[in-house]
Design a protein around this motif. Structure first.
Motif, PDB file in Angstrom:
ATOM      1  N   ARG A 129       0.826  -1.211   0.000  1.00 60.73           N
ATOM      2  CA  ARG A 129       0.000   0.000   0.000  1.00 60.73           C
ATOM      3  C   ARG A 129       0.864   1.265   0.000  1.00 60.73           C
ATOM      4  O   ARG A 129       0.529   2.252  -0.650  1.00 60.73           O
ATOM      5  N   LYS A 130       2.003   1.235   0.709  1.00 55.32           N
ATOM      6  CA  LYS A 130       2.855   2.417   0.789  1.00 55.32           C
ATOM      7  C   LYS A 130       3.468   2.754  -0.565  1.00 55.32           C
ATOM      8  O   LYS A 130       3.631   3.926  -0.911  1.00 55.32           O
ATOM      9  N   VAL A 131       3.801   1.738  -1.343  1.00 57.15           N
ATOM     10  CA  VAL A 131       4.346   1.985  -2.683  1.00 57.15           C
ATOM     11  C   VAL A 131       3.279   2.605  -3.574  1.00 57.15           C
ATOM     12  O   VAL A 131       3.542   3.565  -4.312  1.00 57.15           O
ATOM     13  N   ALA A 132       2.051   2.067  -3.497  1.00 53.61           N
ATOM     14  CA  ALA A 132       0.956   2.604  -4.315  1.00 53.61           C
ATOM     15  C   ALA A 132       0.647   4.052  -3.934  1.00 53.61           C
ATOM     16  O   ALA A 132       0.447   4.920  -4.803  1.00 53.61           O
ATOM     17  N   LEU A 133       0.646   4.337  -2.633  1.00 51.24           N
ATOM     18  CA  LEU A 133       0.383   5.710  -2.195  1.00 51.24           C
ATOM     19  C   LEU A 133       1.494   6.655  -2.643  1.00 51.24           C
ATOM     20  O   LEU A 133       1.229   7.789  -3.044  1.00 51.24           O
ATOM     21  N   GLY A 134       2.730   6.193  -2.580  1.00 54.66           N
ATOM     22  CA  GLY A 134       3.841   7.029  -3.043  1.00 54.66           C
ATOM     23  C   GLY A 134       3.753   7.318  -4.521  1.00 54.66           C
ATOM     24  O   GLY A 134       4.014   8.442  -4.975  1.00 54.66           O
ATOM     25  N   PHE A 135       3.367   6.302  -5.296  1.00 52.62           N
ATOM     26  CA  PHE A 135       3.210   6.488  -6.738  1.00 52.62           C
ATOM     27  C   PHE A 135       2.119   7.510  -7.029  1.00 52.62           C
ATOM     28  O   PHE A 135       2.297   8.418  -7.849  1.00 52.62           O
ATOM     29  N   MET A 136       0.990   7.389  -6.359  1.00 50.40           N
ATOM     30  CA  MET A 136      -0.119   8.326  -6.584  1.00 50.40           C
ATOM     31  C   MET A 136       0.245   9.734  -6.101  1.00 50.40           C
ATOM     32  O   MET A 136      -0.128  10.719  -6.722  1.00 50.40           O
ATOM     33  N   ARG A 137       0.999   9.827  -4.996  1.00 56.08           N
ATOM     34  CA  ARG A 137       1.418  11.152  -4.535  1.00 56.08           C
ATOM     35  C   ARG A 137       2.357  11.808  -5.544  1.00 56.08           C
ATOM     36  O   ARG A 137       2.304  13.017  -5.766  1.00 56.08           O
ATOM     37  N   SER A 138       3.200  11.010  -6.196  1.00 56.29           N
ATOM     38  CA  SER A 138       4.070  11.554  -7.244  1.00 56.29           C
ATOM     39  C   SER A 138       3.244  12.158  -8.366  1.00 56.29           C
ATOM     40  O   SER A 138       3.523  13.261  -8.834  1.00 56.29           O
ATOM     41  N   LYS A 146       9.896   4.264   1.313  1.00 59.31           N
ATOM     42  CA  LYS A 146      11.088   5.117   1.438  1.00 59.31           C
ATOM     43  C   LYS A 146      11.595   5.603   0.086  1.00 59.31           C
ATOM     44  O   LYS A 146      12.214   6.655   0.005  1.00 59.31           O
ATOM     45  N   ARG A 147      11.345   4.841  -0.952  1.00 57.62           N
ATOM     46  CA  ARG A 147      11.845   5.269  -2.266  1.00 57.62           C
ATOM     47  C   ARG A 147      11.196   6.565  -2.735  1.00 57.62           C
ATOM     48  O   ARG A 147      11.704   7.221  -3.625  1.00 57.62           O
ATOM     49  N   HIS A 198      10.632   9.186  -0.672  1.00 61.73           N
ATOM     50  CA  HIS A 198      10.964  10.261   0.258  1.00 61.73           C
ATOM     51  C   HIS A 198      11.901  11.296  -0.351  1.00 61.73           C
ATOM     52  O   HIS A 198      11.896  12.441   0.057  1.00 61.73           O
ATOM     53  N   TYR A 199      12.725  10.908  -1.286  1.00 64.85           N
ATOM     54  CA  TYR A 199      13.832  11.753  -1.698  1.00 64.85           C
ATOM     55  C   TYR A 199      13.705  12.338  -3.093  1.00 64.85           C
ATOM     56  O   TYR A 199      14.538  13.116  -3.499  1.00 64.85           O
ATOM     57  N   GLY A 200      12.744  11.985  -3.853  1.00 64.57           N
ATOM     58  CA  GLY A 200      12.645  12.489  -5.218  1.00 64.57           C
ATOM     59  C   GLY A 200      13.505  11.673  -6.164  1.00 64.57           C
ATOM     60  O   GLY A 200      13.958  10.575  -5.830  1.00 64.57           O
ATOM     61  N   GLN A 201      13.758  12.205  -7.334  1.00 64.27           N
ATOM     62  CA  GLN A 201      14.478  11.460  -8.345  1.00 64.27           C
ATOM     63  C   GLN A 201      15.970  11.738  -8.277  1.00 64.27           C
ATOM     64  O   GLN A 201      16.395  12.813  -7.880  1.00 64.27           O
ATOM     65  N   LEU A 202      16.750  10.751  -8.692  1.00 60.36           N
ATOM     66  CA  LEU A 202      18.194  10.917  -8.780  1.00 60.36           C
ATOM     67  C   LEU A 202      18.571  11.558 -10.098  1.00 60.36           C
ATOM     68  O   LEU A 202      17.902  11.348 -11.113  1.00 60.36           O
ATOM     69  N   ARG A 203      19.643  12.319 -10.091  1.00 63.53           N
ATOM     70  CA  ARG A 203      20.155  12.869 -11.342  1.00 63.53           C
ATOM     71  C   ARG A 203      20.703  11.745 -12.210  1.00 63.53           C
ATOM     72  O   ARG A 203      21.132  10.710 -11.708  1.00 63.53           O
ATOM     73  N   LEU A 204      20.731  11.993 -13.516  1.00 64.91           N
ATOM     74  CA  LEU A 204      21.242  10.980 -14.433  1.00 64.91           C
ATOM     75  C   LEU A 204      22.708  10.681 -14.146  1.00 64.91           C
ATOM     76  O   LEU A 204      23.146   9.534 -14.243  1.00 64.91           O
ATOM     77  N   SER A 205      23.487  11.690 -13.752  1.00 66.56           N
ATOM     78  CA  SER A 205      24.898  11.445 -13.447  1.00 66.56           C
ATOM     79  C   SER A 205      25.037  10.492 -12.261  1.00 66.56           C
ATOM     80  O   SER A 205      25.898   9.608 -12.257  1.00 66.56           O
ATOM     81  N   ARG A 206      24.165  10.634 -11.236  1.00 68.33           N
ATOM     82  CA  ARG A 206      24.208   9.727 -10.086  1.00 68.33           C
ATOM     83  C   ARG A 206      23.776   8.315 -10.489  1.00 68.33           C
ATOM     84  O   ARG A 206      24.350   7.333 -10.032  1.00 68.33           O
TER      85      ARG A 206
END
Length: 198
Positions: A5-14, A60-61, A63-71
């Motif tokens: 459920r937490k993954v689904a909620l995170g996806f929808m919040r995005s 948790k995935r 919480h931080y937003g997206q990583l840069r392509l260089s990272r």
């Protein structure tokens, strides 16, 4: 794969945070990220409550937003995931460096030309004999402070150029070395393949 459920909620919040205005909605629908039959009013009513979900309610995935392509490129180089298409890049960069050179060449050329002009004019002023200046009131002693000023300015310019060029090489090499050391130290702590599905 177990539903989380937490993954689904995170996806929808995005989606709720990315598609906030009508223009975003139109772009998302044109890019086939949302169904074509969905209209703005229905979307607004549906997604409204997902905007106010707290970090503790999502995985948790998210919480931080997206990583840069260089990272991401460095992560692929260090952890070598089996899903990566190459061993060097998460996504292949531009095949030509023309874009980068065009962006950097104009400011560098302007700076180089300006500095060359200043230093050349100072050199000409110092090289002209005192008699050739045509100014009878200027004596050799009155030109000494000007020569000293030009000499100090030239030394400062040379020192600044040395510092700038050393920083252009030292800082990137320190950052790359630090990332490599960190990556090799934490290589065994990478996520297991099953945890990537979260």
């Amino acid at each position: 794969m177990v539903f989380d459920r937490k993954v689904a909620l995170g996806f929808m919040r995005s989606y709720a945070l990315l598609v906030r205005h009508r223009v975003d909605f139109v772009l998302a629908r044109d890019s086939h990220l949302l169904p074509a039959e969905l209209d703005w009013a229905k979307w607004s009513d549906f997604i409204f409550h997902f905007r106010y979900i707290e970090d503790g309610d999502v995985a948790k995935r998210y919480h931080y937003g997206q990583l840069r392509l260089s990272r991401l490129n460095w992560a692929v180089r260090l952890f070598r995931p089996s899903c990566a298409t190459t061993t060097w890049f998460y996504e292949l960069p531009h095949w030509s460096i023309d874009r980068y050179i065009q962006g950097a060449i104009a400011p560098l050329a302007f700076g180089f030309a300006s500095l060359s002009l200043v230093l050349s004019s100072m050199q000409v002023l110092l090289a002209v004999p005192d008699e050739g200046l045509g100014l009878h009131r200027l004596t050799l002693s009155s030109l000494v402070p000007m020569r000293q000023t030009f000499w100090i300015f030239s030394i400062i310019v040379l020192l600044l150029l040395a510092v700038i060029w050393s920083l252009l090489f030292i800082i990137p090499s320190v950052v790359i070395s630090w990332q490599l050391v960190w990556g090799f130290k934490n290589r065994g702590n990478s996520l297991s393949p099953t945890s990537h599905k979260v």
